[in-house]
Design a protein around this motif. Structure first.
Motif, short mmCIF file in Angstrom:
data_model
loop_
_atom_site.label_atom_id
_atom_site.label_comp_id
_atom_site.label_asym_id
_atom_site.label_seq_id
_atom_site.Cartn_x
_atom_site.Cartn_y
_atom_site.Cartn_z
N ARG A 169 -4.79 -13.76 33.72
CA ARG A 169 -4.40 -13.88 35.12
C ARG A 169 -5.51 -13.36 36.04
N ARG A 170 -6.09 -12.25 35.61
CA ARG A 170 -7.16 -11.64 36.40
C ARG A 170 -8.40 -11.51 35.52
N ASN A 171 -9.50 -12.07 35.97
CA ASN A 171 -10.75 -12.01 35.20
C ASN A 171 -11.50 -10.73 35.53
N GLU A 172 -11.69 -9.91 34.50
CA GLU A 172 -12.36 -8.62 34.68
C GLU A 172 -13.46 -8.43 33.65
N LEU A 173 -14.46 -7.65 34.03
CA LEU A 173 -15.60 -7.37 33.15
C LEU A 173 -15.98 -5.90 33.34
N PHE A 174 -15.93 -5.14 32.26
CA PHE A 174 -16.29 -3.72 32.30
C PHE A 174 -17.61 -3.53 31.55
N LEU A 175 -18.52 -2.79 32.15
CA LEU A 175 -19.83 -2.54 31.52
C LEU A 175 -20.12 -1.05 31.55
N ASP A 176 -20.37 -0.47 30.38
CA ASP A 176 -20.71 0.95 30.26
C ASP A 176 -22.13 1.08 29.73
N VAL A 177 -22.96 1.85 30.45
CA VAL A 177 -24.29 2.21 29.95
C VAL A 177 -24.17 3.63 29.39
N LEU A 178 -24.21 3.75 28.07
CA LEU A 178 -24.02 5.03 27.40
C LEU A 178 -25.35 5.49 26.80
N GLU A 179 -25.84 6.63 27.25
CA GLU A 179 -27.15 7.10 26.80
C GLU A 179 -27.06 8.50 26.19
N SER A 180 -27.93 8.72 25.21
CA SER A 180 -28.04 10.02 24.56
C SER A 180 -29.49 10.48 24.70
N VAL A 181 -29.68 11.61 25.40
CA VAL A 181 -31.03 12.10 25.66
C VAL A 181 -31.36 13.23 24.67
N ASN A 182 -32.52 13.11 24.02
CA ASN A 182 -32.96 14.07 23.01
C ASN A 182 -34.23 14.76 23.50
N LEU A 183 -34.29 16.07 23.31
CA LEU A 183 -35.41 16.84 23.86
C LEU A 183 -35.75 18.02 22.95
N LEU A 184 -37.04 18.28 22.82
CA LEU A 184 -37.53 19.54 22.23
C LEU A 184 -38.58 20.09 23.19
N MET A 185 -38.29 21.27 23.75
CA MET A 185 -39.16 21.86 24.78
C MET A 185 -39.68 23.22 24.30
N SER A 186 -40.90 23.55 24.67
CA SER A 186 -41.49 24.84 24.32
C SER A 186 -40.94 25.92 25.25
N PRO A 187 -41.09 27.21 24.90
CA PRO A 187 -40.61 28.29 25.79
C PRO A 187 -41.27 28.27 27.17
N GLN A 188 -42.50 27.72 27.24
CA GLN A 188 -43.23 27.66 28.52
C GLN A 188 -42.83 26.45 29.38
N GLY A 189 -41.93 25.61 28.87
CA GLY A 189 -41.46 24.45 29.64
C GLY A 189 -42.23 23.18 29.38
N GLN A 190 -43.03 23.15 28.32
CA GLN A 190 -43.78 21.93 27.98
C GLN A 190 -42.91 21.05 27.08
N VAL A 191 -42.83 19.77 27.42
CA VAL A 191 -42.03 18.83 26.63
C VAL A 191 -42.80 18.46 25.36
N LEU A 192 -42.25 18.83 24.21
CA LEU A 192 -42.89 18.54 22.94
C LEU A 192 -42.51 17.15 22.43
N SER A 193 -41.25 16.78 22.60
CA SER A 193 -40.80 15.42 22.27
C SER A 193 -39.54 15.11 23.07
N ALA A 194 -39.44 13.86 23.49
CA ALA A 194 -38.26 13.43 24.26
C ALA A 194 -38.07 11.93 24.13
N HIS A 195 -36.86 11.51 23.92
CA HIS A 195 -36.54 10.08 23.93
C HIS A 195 -35.06 9.88 24.25
N VAL A 196 -34.75 8.69 24.70
CA VAL A 196 -33.37 8.32 25.05
C VAL A 196 -32.95 7.15 24.18
#
Length: 435
Positions: A169-196
């Motif tokens: 009866r009613r045409n509907e479309l649902f879209l979810d963008v689901l992301e997982s962010v991964n990070l390893l940072m040094s104590p000084q705030g330098q990004v060692l590795s990061a990806h989504v």
């Protein structure tokens, strides 16, 4: 390819047995070999592939049920496991949870499904939508000539994931963008590795056989169209993203994506995963963790951790949890936190700090004094990283849905008649900061 398929309960009793090839030898010998060497093995069998007397057993386990595919040939292991997982999905779609009781109640249906899905050990059609058009829980429907021709076109045609004649009866479309962010940072705030790692999940409630087009701020598309002006970049914050790799649902026309970078498809009915992607450049890190650990002699540690939110003030992060590791010889902990609740969990050797919600461009801190028991161990504490969990209402990769269009010329409804919903959810994956 597959010589036989057996389904066992936790006791090793065979619930379903189907032999497709004679080369596996005596059926009873094959059944007993798997029961003795895998299900009733003295040591837990960790490998999903077991070779017994030149016979290969590929198995998966669902709660207390074992599904085992048997073969004596040198088969493609990935394809066998894909079939086993697909078989689990099909059974779940038909009668819910895979349990001993459900399998016993639906054994006739399972044999019918196996006859349709496998032919002489070779997987054929395993799409639930196509199977449900002519196999029901009661058995095979009596079909008219029109229904039979409809089934034939769906099984042998290009659109096996969607049946014809769907109406809403009613045409509907649902879209979810689901992301997982991964990070390893040094104590000084330098990004060692990061990806989504991201997924685009859709729920489609559309009539007929609609053609959908989905567009995002892919860097290649934006550069092709010449839409990279400074004004637009300033308005949207981040104009485009560089996707490193992506995979699509089978409904997506890959030829159009390769040539035009446009994602066009006829969607399956209901919920499905349209695409998966990964990106490593220009990631928006929702939180910055600033740790400060000071050793006071050999019996005391002073820990201070500050978390800063790095997104718009109008947005709220939820389900925030910070885990601060403590040494094994910890005897007591005193915690002071500005916001949320913090508790020392001795069983996990960590201070767990929980905050219900936090707005963007804010900061909060926690201080702790850790009393240590004297120890003869001369090794220094390894200082495991501080980990963090959270959920934010935006995509950390910067992905934006530019357009989502629907065309259905036969049923006379246009793109404007479709109600569309788009949602962005960013969650923490392995989000760690060394201290």
């Amino acid at each position: 390819m597959i010589g036989g398929l057996f389904i066992y309960n936790h006791k090793g009793e065979v619930l379903i047995s189907r032999v497709y090839r004679d080369d596996i030898g005596n059926r009873r010998n094959a059944v007993d070999a798997f029961r003795v060497n895998v299900i009733h093995a003295r040591q837990q069998v960790r490998s999903p592939v077991t070779n017994i007397a030149r016979t290969s057993f590929f198995h998966v386990k669902r709660s207390n049920i074992w599904l085992a595919a048997v073969t004596k040939q040198n088969v493609n292991a990935a394809m066998v496991f894909e079939f086993l997982y697909k078989m689990c999905d099909v059974m779940t779609a038909y009668f819910g949870k895979i349990s001993e009781e459900n399998i016993k109640n639906n054994f006739v249906l399972i044999y019918e499904l196996l006859d349709e899905i496998l032919d002489f050990g070779y997987p054929q059609n395993s799409e639930t939508g196509a199977l449900k058009t002519f196999i029901t829980q009661q058995g095979i429907k009596s079909q008219t000539k029109e229904e039979q021709s409809q089934i034939t076109s769906q099984v042998t045609g290009q659109i096996g994931w969607r049946r014809e004649g769907i109406k809403y009866r009613r045409n509907e479309l649902f879209l979810d963008v689901l992301e997982s962010v991964n990070l390893l940072m040094s104590p000084q705030g330098q990004v060692l590795s990061a990806h989504v790692s991201g997924r685009v999940v859709m729920k489609s409630y559309l009539s007929g056989m609609p053609e959908c087009k989905f567009g995002m701020n892919d860097k290649i598309v934006i550069e092709k169209q010449g839409k990279g002006t400074a004004d637009e970049t300033g308005k949207s914050g981040k104009q485009s993203i560089a996707i490193d790799d992506c995979t699509f649902h089978q409904c997506v026309r890959l030829s159009k994506f390769d040539s035009e970078r446009s994602i066009s498809f006829i969607p399956p009915d209901g919920e499905f995963e349209l695409m998966r992607y990964r990106t490593t450049k220009d990631i928006i890190l929702p939180f910055r963790v600033i740790p400060l650990v000071r050793e006071v002699g050999r019996t005391k540690l002073e820990v201070k951790v500050v978390i800063k939110s790095n997104f718009k003030p109008s947005l709220l992060a939820q389900k925030i949890e910070v885990r601060i590791p403590t040494p094994l010889n910890t005897s007591g902990v005193q915690v002071i936190c500005m916001k949320g609740k913090a508790k020392y969990k001795a069983s996990e050797n960590a201070i767990v700090w929980k905050i219900k919600r936090m707005a963007g461009m804010k900061e909060s801190q926690i201080s702790a004094e850790i009393e240590l028991l004297p120890t003869n161990d001369k090794k220094k504490w390894a200082r495991p990283p501080i980990s963090m969990n959270f959920e934010v209402p935006f995509a950390p990769s910067g992905l934006k849905v530019r357009y989502l269009k629907v065309f259905e010329p036969k049923l006379n409804y246009s793109d404007h008649d479709v109600i569309k919903w788009v949602r962005y959810i960013g969650r923490s994956g392995i989000y760690e900061t060394r201290c």
